[in-house]
Motif scaffolding. Sequence first.
Motif, PDB file in Angstrom:
ATOM      1  N   ILE A   1       1.080  -1.012   0.038  1.00  0.00           N
ATOM      2  CA  ILE A   1      -0.070  -0.351   0.124  1.00  0.00           C
ATOM      3  C   ILE A   1       1.090   1.408  -0.047  1.00  0.00           C
ATOM      4  CG2 ILE A   1      -1.267   1.072   1.577  1.00  0.00           C
ATOM      5  CD1 ILE A   1      -3.024  -1.581   2.394  1.00  0.00           C
ATOM      6  N   GLN A   2       2.152   1.502   1.013  1.00  0.00           N
ATOM      7  CA  GLN A   2       2.834   2.592   1.073  1.00  0.00           C
ATOM      8  C   GLN A   2       3.775   2.350  -0.046  1.00  0.00           C
ATOM      9  OE1 GLN A   2       6.542   1.617   3.559  1.00  0.00           O
ATOM     10  NE2 GLN A   2       5.869   4.565   4.104  1.00  0.00           N
ATOM     11  N   ASN A   3       3.702   1.574  -0.879  1.00  0.00           N
ATOM     12  CA  ASN A   3       4.620   1.463  -2.495  1.00  0.00           C
ATOM     13  C   ASN A   3       3.292   1.711  -3.665  1.00  0.00           C
ATOM     14  OD1 ASN A   3       7.283   0.638  -1.630  1.00  0.00           O
ATOM     15  ND2 ASN A   3       6.625  -1.888  -2.246  1.00  0.00           N
ATOM     16  N   GLU A   4       2.323   1.632  -3.368  1.00  0.00           N
ATOM     17  CA  GLU A   4       1.570   2.390  -4.771  1.00  0.00           C
ATOM     18  C   GLU A   4       1.168   3.692  -4.028  1.00  0.00           C
ATOM     19  OE1 GLU A   4      -1.667   0.191  -4.523  1.00  0.00           O
ATOM     20  OE2 GLU A   4      -1.051  -1.404  -5.000  1.00  0.00           O
ATOM     21  N   GLU A   5       1.086   4.425  -2.771  1.00  0.00           N
ATOM     22  CA  GLU A   5       0.974   5.621  -2.161  1.00  0.00           C
ATOM     23  C   GLU A   5       2.865   6.588  -2.863  1.00  0.00           C
ATOM     24  OE1 GLU A   5      -0.065   5.738   1.477  1.00  0.00           O
ATOM     25  OE2 GLU A   5      -2.168   5.215   1.399  1.00  0.00           O
ATOM     26  N   ASP A   6       3.282   6.176  -2.831  1.00  0.00           N
ATOM     27  CA  ASP A   6       4.309   7.008  -3.691  1.00  0.00           C
ATOM     28  C   ASP A   6       4.366   6.861  -4.854  1.00  0.00           C
ATOM     29  OD1 ASP A   6       5.902   6.557  -0.869  1.00  0.00           O
ATOM     30  OD2 ASP A   6       6.799   4.898  -0.845  1.00  0.00           O
ATOM     31  N   VAL A   7       3.843   5.941  -5.110  1.00  0.00           N
ATOM     32  CA  VAL A   7       4.167   5.609  -7.309  1.00  0.00           C
ATOM     33  C   VAL A   7       3.319   7.281  -7.406  1.00  0.00           C
ATOM     34  CG1 VAL A   7       3.776   4.653  -8.877  1.00  0.00           C
ATOM     35  CG2 VAL A   7       4.972   3.947  -7.535  1.00  0.00           C
ATOM     36  N   PHE A   8       2.197   6.944  -6.327  1.00  0.00           N
ATOM     37  CA  PHE A   8       0.942   7.681  -7.086  1.00  0.00           C
ATOM     38  C   PHE A   8       1.474   9.575  -6.516  1.00  0.00           C
ATOM     39  CE2 PHE A   8      -2.476  10.592  -5.627  1.00  0.00           C
ATOM     40  CZ  PHE A   8      -3.280  10.333  -6.756  1.00  0.00           C
ATOM     41  N   LYS A   9       2.127   9.524  -5.100  1.00  0.00           N
ATOM     42  CA  LYS A   9       2.575  11.299  -5.216  1.00  0.00           C
ATOM     43  C   LYS A   9       3.716  11.364  -6.114  1.00  0.00           C
ATOM     44  CE  LYS A   9       1.578  10.242  -0.145  1.00  0.00           C
ATOM     45  NZ  LYS A   9       2.299  10.108   1.038  1.00  0.00           N
ATOM     46  N   LEU A  10       4.079  10.468  -7.098  1.00  0.00           N
ATOM     47  CA  LEU A  10       5.373  10.447  -7.593  1.00  0.00           C
ATOM     48  C   LEU A  10       4.903  11.440  -8.876  1.00  0.00           C
ATOM     49  CD1 LEU A  10       8.292  11.301  -7.963  1.00  0.00           C
ATOM     50  CD2 LEU A  10       8.137   8.560  -9.497  1.00  0.00           C
ATOM     51  N   LEU A  11       3.376  10.577  -8.987  1.00  0.00           N
ATOM     52  CA  LEU A  11       2.858  11.259 -10.416  1.00  0.00           C
ATOM     53  C   LEU A  11       2.213  12.973 -10.485  1.00  0.00           C
ATOM     54  CD1 LEU A  11       1.107   7.802 -11.697  1.00  0.00           C
ATOM     55  CD2 LEU A  11       2.666   9.516 -12.638  1.00  0.00           C
ATOM     56  N   ALA A  12       1.290  12.541  -8.865  1.00  0.00           N
ATOM     57  CA  ALA A  12       0.911  13.995  -8.257  1.00  0.00           C
ATOM     58  C   ALA A  12       1.735  14.843  -8.810  1.00  0.00           C
ATOM     59  CB  ALA A  12       0.521  14.042  -6.707  1.00  0.00           C
ATOM     60  N   PHE A  13       3.343  14.569  -8.188  1.00  0.00           N
ATOM     61  CA  PHE A  13       4.225  16.195  -7.563  1.00  0.00           C
ATOM     62  C   PHE A  13       5.365  16.481  -8.843  1.00  0.00           C
ATOM     63  CE2 PHE A  13       3.181  15.539  -3.519  1.00  0.00           C
ATOM     64  CZ  PHE A  13       3.258  16.588  -3.081  1.00  0.00           C
ATOM     65  N   SER A  14       4.784  15.294 -10.384  1.00  0.00           N
ATOM     66  CA  SER A  14       5.896  15.291 -11.007  1.00  0.00           C
ATOM     67  C   SER A  14       5.994  16.759 -11.413  1.00  0.00           C
ATOM     68  CB  SER A  14       5.258  13.656 -11.989  1.00  0.00           C
ATOM     69  OG  SER A  14       4.289  14.505 -12.768  1.00  0.00           O
ATOM     70  N   GLU A  15       5.121  17.069 -11.745  1.00  0.00           N
ATOM     71  CA  GLU A  15       4.987  18.552 -12.414  1.00  0.00           C
ATOM     72  C   GLU A  15       5.887  19.614 -11.766  1.00  0.00           C
ATOM     73  OE1 GLU A  15       4.014  20.684 -15.544  1.00  0.00           O
ATOM     74  OE2 GLU A  15       2.949  18.880 -15.643  1.00  0.00           O
ATOM     75  N   MET A  16       5.917  19.470 -10.311  1.00  0.00           N
ATOM     76  CA  MET A  16       5.975  20.654  -9.439  1.00  0.00           C
ATOM     77  C   MET A  16       8.419  19.745  -9.545  1.00  0.00           C
ATOM     78  SD  MET A  16       4.633  21.271  -6.330  1.00  0.00           S
ATOM     79  CE  MET A  16       2.605  22.053  -5.677  1.00  0.00           C
ATOM     80  N   LEU A  17       8.798  19.130 -10.161  1.00  0.00           N
ATOM     81  CA  LEU A  17       9.758  18.239 -10.036  1.00  0.00           C
ATOM     82  C   LEU A  17      10.697  18.329 -11.214  1.00  0.00           C
ATOM     83  CD1 LEU A  17       9.167  15.367  -7.754  1.00  0.00           C
ATOM     84  CD2 LEU A  17      10.220  16.951  -7.610  1.00  0.00           C
ATOM     85  N   GLY A  18       9.365  18.727 -12.764  1.00  0.00           N
ATOM     86  CA  GLY A  18      10.006  19.518 -13.867  1.00  0.00           C
ATOM     87  C   GLY A  18       9.792  17.818 -14.852  1.00  0.00           C
ATOM     88  N   ILE A  19       9.007  17.306 -14.319  1.00  0.00           N
ATOM     89  CA  ILE A  19       8.777  16.184 -14.707  1.00  0.00           C
ATOM     90  C   ILE A  19       7.714  15.986 -15.211  1.00  0.00           C
ATOM     91  CG2 ILE A  19       8.340  13.315 -15.380  1.00  0.00           C
ATOM     92  CD1 ILE A  19       9.775  13.113 -12.927  1.00  0.00           C
ATOM     93  N   PRO A  20       7.098  15.970 -17.526  1.00  0.00           N
ATOM     94  CA  PRO A  20       5.651  16.219 -17.547  1.00  0.00           C
ATOM     95  C   PRO A  20       4.815  15.411 -17.047  1.00  0.00           C
ATOM     96  CG  PRO A  20       7.331  16.350 -19.416  1.00  0.00           C
ATOM     97  CD  PRO A  20       8.615  15.436 -18.656  1.00  0.00           C
ATOM     98  N   ASN A  21       4.002  15.846 -16.211  1.00  0.00           N
ATOM     99  CA  ASN A  21       2.698  15.164 -16.520  1.00  0.00           C
ATOM    100  C   ASN A  21       1.218  15.845 -16.316  1.00  0.00           C
ATOM    101  OD1 ASN A  21       0.321  14.077 -14.278  1.00  0.00           O
ATOM    102  ND2 ASN A  21       0.865  14.777 -12.778  1.00  0.00           N
ATOM    103  N   PRO A  22       1.022  14.940 -17.960  1.00  0.00           N
ATOM    104  CA  PRO A  22      -0.737  14.556 -18.516  1.00  0.00           C
ATOM    105  C   PRO A  22      -1.490  14.748 -17.637  1.00  0.00           C
ATOM    106  CG  PRO A  22       0.208  12.643 -19.042  1.00  0.00           C
ATOM    107  CD  PRO A  22       1.321  13.198 -18.264  1.00  0.00           C
TER     108      PRO A  22
END
Length: 71
Positions: free
Chosen positions: A14-35
């Motif tokens: 569950i924690q791993n899934e939440e980590d991936v979701f947070k990475l996707l959610a914060f990716s725009e702020m980290l400079g990764i294009p997020n559609p």
Amino acid sequence: MYFAPYRRTMLKEIQNEEDVFKLLAFSEMLGIPNPVSYYTLEMMPLMLEEFHEWHQRMGMEKSPLDGFRCC
């Protein structure tokens, strides 16, 4: 009943899934294009509470976001 013997394993998954979701959610702020940044933008206030724990778990000592300091 199924969850009890594998509680630690299930919580880690569950924690791993939440980590991936947070990475996707914060990716725009980290400079990764997020559609889907438009849809994840409204969830930011809910996820900022756990941001400090997340970025430390990902191996980042300080906040990777320029405009947001949590440490």
